[in-house]
Design an enzyme around this catalytic site. Structure first.
Site, mmCIF file in Angstrom:
data_model
loop_
_atom_site.group_PDB
_atom_site.id
_atom_site.type_symbol
_atom_site.label_atom_id
_atom_site.label_comp_id
_atom_site.label_asym_id
_atom_site.label_seq_id
_atom_site.Cartn_x
_atom_site.Cartn_y
_atom_site.Cartn_z
ATOM 1 N N GLU A 191 17.687 37.579 52.173
ATOM 2 C CA GLU A 191 19.459 37.024 52.792
ATOM 3 C C GLU A 191 19.790 35.749 52.336
ATOM 4 O OE1 GLU A 191 16.713 38.040 54.942
ATOM 5 O OE2 GLU A 191 17.681 39.804 55.689
ATOM 6 N N HIS A 260 15.944 39.487 67.661
ATOM 7 C CA HIS A 260 17.148 40.766 67.460
ATOM 8 C C HIS A 260 18.222 41.497 68.106
ATOM 9 C CE1 HIS A 260 14.150 42.014 64.085
ATOM 10 N NE2 HIS A 260 14.512 42.921 63.516
#
Lengths: 457, 330
Positions: A191, A260
């Site tokens: 990322e 998450h």
């Protein structure tokens, strides 16, 4: 000299009130600040305090008197040493000054005293009257990207699993087939690296759409989102910015626990130089993503995994867009404003139904854009309802709701009949167990209770 | 290549051009160093003195549409890539006439029209940004390349691995230039860095070279190979240019630090490898210019710097009324 005590205007919208109770009797000594009476309006019950000291000479409107117009005399206060004969003189006195009338915000004078200028609602968007089709949010997002990629060769999609696998959540379904491997690009799981690449590609003249498999993983890319994408236009003295979209699912999914499941709305909305949108419906999703792709600035698009599979009527016209910075009143109402965005809109809409069944008419505002923020639309609603509840998945502290509370203090303080209420995720990392997860998130019952709280119902 | 003897590959004019470009950086940096100590600047400056051969050896053969990104030590790269001296100095002075209108300052100088996508105050950030710009060039098919300048400290950021991986995989026209100046801020190389930096390209299958960063010709020739490789679609090169940071990490560091992380003896010894006198010697010995030529260039550069300082000093500060939304959103 004897003075009249008048029915006060305890809010800008109050026109009349009832005397629920007198705390003092005729003949009682009164000091400044003493509670004189309890005044009831259609919205709230408030205490009337004495401004001056003296003797309560006469109660004109007795306990239980209803619908007394604002500025009507309700009692007479005698100065020390005066007798009852002064009462009649006071009663005959012409045009008594209103007691403690709350000034209209617009009437405030002097820059030191004036509250911040009331923001005006973002300009109304054109009403869409064209064709629609029933699509999932997932398909609506895909269509938005496909339409914009057809229009502009510089637009391309990059991210983990977006090409061959067609997206971890299948949002990029069919895009590789239509646009080829040069414009739909699988990146390594990196990322920080690929977001930097996206920024560089934007500097290099392209219009990247960077997909984060979820925004949880964008934490690794935070440096480039903030330090590179958001700041370069300003830092370079206006030479160059980063025209790019950073999108992906945000907020809690189901059963995936703390790392998450997190709402990043307030993180990104905090940063000058970023635009932040968070769609709820299919039309929002398509229209906002199209606007984001066309926008020459970095735009964060906070989607929601649970919404991906939900269906809505979605405009088919490729010219349809939703303007960034415009909130939408999804349900007009008179009693309380409820603001929210993304998946929580489902909860709020259901809560509004439940409230209606109990006689509370909620106005529901789908914020859609978190930065720029349509404070005007929210403030206008609060000036009507005098109460507001914000609902978000994120944590309360320094959250979107906190910002709304501050904005309403600045722009609608005199209209608030109750403190701003926040319904948020609980102040812990998202737990895994099903029962705990359910407790963590805002739900219909919490929203209904919050709305009742601010309505003192 | 040895550092002595005539180099017939370059004309006298080219050699003097290299000299001029290195000397410009040196004189600007000396000036800004003095200005910093005198308290004339709003913020800190990180000087490039000693490393000029790297920036000039590479940037002198780049096109305007080739991209470079650099780091907090970025004045030299800015000037080497054709950035304007006056606009740089005015920016570091925090003036409205600066290249970034006084918004960016020393660590963020950028001139997009010259392909300078920015000095960067975040260590390692330019590595992936340059890779992205190179990617845009590849997708555009315009033959441009990207060059990322970073230090040995930044080589320890994970993003170097991320960028080497993806640029080798996609054969991106990018060149990673690690200027190993011996120090990661205040830490000597060996205290924070394992192994050789150039070797980090090996597992990715990327081209890599370790060179004497103080030898302009060696830098030029290595860069020429890397640029050719990039323009030919053969992917990235990691160049480790060994050089030495004459100045501290930041000007004025001894005013707030006690102790030292390097000896004066070491600094003096390393200064013997200063790229600029070495290059002057080479030109003179090869008979490519006279001492008078070099003196004339120095006088011209000195005048250019004085003019830039006067320009900056006479320039207004940024106008608070000119802070509108135009800088926040396009």
């Amino acid at each position: 000299m004897a003075t009249q005590i008048l029915m006060p205007a305890l809010s800008p919208t109050m026109t009349e009130g009832n005397i629920a109770k007198w705390h003092k009797r005729e003949g009682d000594a009164v000091s400044s600040g003493d509670l004189l009476a309890e005044i009831e309006t259609d919205k709230a019950t408030m205490e009337l305090e004495a401004v001056d000291e003296g003797i309560l000479g006469r109660i004109i409107a007795s306990e239980g008197t209803e619908n007394i117009a604002v500025n009507t005399p309700i009692a007479v206060l005698l100065a020390d040493g005066e007798d009852a004969s002064a009462i009649d003189a006071a009663a005959a006195a012409p045009e008594p000054a209103p007691v403690e009338a709350v000034p209209e915000p617009d009437a405030a004078s002097g820059p030191e005293e004036a509250p911040a200028a009331a923001p005006t609602p973002a300009p109304a968007e054109p009403e869409y009257t064209g064709e629609t089709q029933t699509l999932t949010v997932r398909e609506a997002l895909r269509d938005a990207m496909a339409e914009e990629m057809r229009d502009d060769d510089n637009v391309f999609l990059m991210g983990e699993e977006v090409a061959e696998y067609q997206g971890a959540y299948k949002v990029s379904q069919g895009l590789l087939e239509e646009f080829g491997a040069k414009r739909v690009i699988d990146t390594p799981i990196t990322e920080h690296g690929f977001t930097g690449l996206g920024v560089g590609a934007a500097f290099g003249g392209l219009r990247p759409i960077v997909e984060f498999m979820t925004f949880n993983f964008a934490m690794q890319a935070m440096d480039h989102i903030i330090n590179s994408a958001a700041k370069t236009l300003y830092m370079s003295g206006g030479q160059m910015g980063a025209p790019m979209v950073l999108r992906g699912p945000n907020g809690a999914a189901a059963g995936v626990a703390a790392q998450h499941s997190q709402c990043f709305a307030s993180w990104y909305a905090h940063v000058p130089g970023l635009k932040v949108v968070s769609p709820w419906s299919g039309a929002d999703a398509k229209g906002l993503l199209k606007s984001a792709i066309r926008d020459p600035n970095p735009v964060i698009v906070l989607e929601n995994e649970i919404l991906y599979g939900q269906s809505f009527e979605v405009p088919t016209d490729p010219d349809f867009v939703v303007p960034i910075g415009k909130a939408k009143i999804e349900r007009p109402g008179a009693d309380v404003t409820i603001t929210s965005f993304s998946l929580m809109m489902n909860v709020v809409m259901e809560a509004a139904e439940a409230l209606a069944a109990e006689g509370i008419d909620a106005e529901v505002i789908n914020l859609r854009s978190l930065r720029p923020f349509d404070a005007g639309t929210v403030a206008e609603s609060v000036r009507k309802t005098n109460r507001i509840v914000n609902v978000e998945e994120g944590w309360a502290f320094a959250g979107i709701g906190s910002e709304i509370a501050a904005l309403m203090m600045e722009h609608a303080f005199d209209y608030l009949d109750a403190p701003v209420k926040r319904v948020c995720g609980e102040d812990v990392p998202m737990p895994y167990a099903k029962n705990l997860e359910a407790m963590y998130l805002p739900d219909v019952a919490k929203v209904v209770q919050a709305a009742k709280d601010v309505c003192y119902a | 290549m040895t550092s002595s003897g005539a180099d017939t590959n370059f004309s006298n004019e080219q050699m003097l051009g290299f000299y001029r470009d290195m000397l410009r950086i040196r004189r600007v940096e000396e000036q800004l160093g003095k200005d910093s100590l005198a308290g004339n600047l709003p913020g800190a400056v990180h000087l490039y003195i000693g490393q000029e051969a790297v920036g000039v050896g590479i940037c002198s053969q780049l096109r305007d549409d080739d991209w470079i990104a650099s780091n907090h030590r970025g004045h030299g790269h800015f000037l080497a890539k054709g950035g304007d001296t006056k606009l740089l100095v005015a920016e570091v002075y925090g003036r409205k006439t600066g290249i970034c209108r006084g918004h960016g300052g020393s660590m963020h100088v950028a001139d997009f029209s010259k392909g300078i996508i920015g000095a960067n105050g975040i260590v390692g950030a330019g590595i992936s940004i340059t890779t992205g710009a190179a990617w845009a060039a590849q997708l555009d098919g315009n033959g441009a390349v990207g060059v990322a300048f970073f230090g040995d400290g930044a080589a320890n950021q994970g993003v170097l691995c991320e960028a080497l991986n993806v640029s080798t995989l996609w054969k991106l026209p990018v060149i990673f230039v690690c200027e190993n100046n011996g120090f990661s801020e205040f830490s000597p190389y060996s205290t924070v860095t394992s192994g050789s930096i150039a070797d980090r390209a090996k597992p990715y299958g990327a081209a890599h070279e370790t060179i004497d960063g103080n030898d302009l010709i060696e830098v030029w020739q290595c860069a020429a190979r890397a640029i050719r490789r990039a323009r030919d679609g053969k992917g990235p090169t990691l160049i480790e240019a060994r050089t030495y940071r004459h100045s501290g990490h930041v000007v004025g560091e001894h005013t707030f630090l006690s102790g030292t992380y390097r000896s004066e003896e070491e600094v003096e010894q390393k200064k013997a490898g200063d790229p600029i006198p070495a290059f002057a010697k080479r030109i003179l010995e090869a008979g490519q210019a006279s001492q008078a030529d070099l003196d004339r260039i120095d006088a011209e550069i000195t005048a250019e710097v004085a003019e830039a300082v006067a320009f900056a000093e006479e320039s207004p500060y940024p106008d608070p009324a000119d802070q509108g939304a135009g800088y926040m959103f396009a």
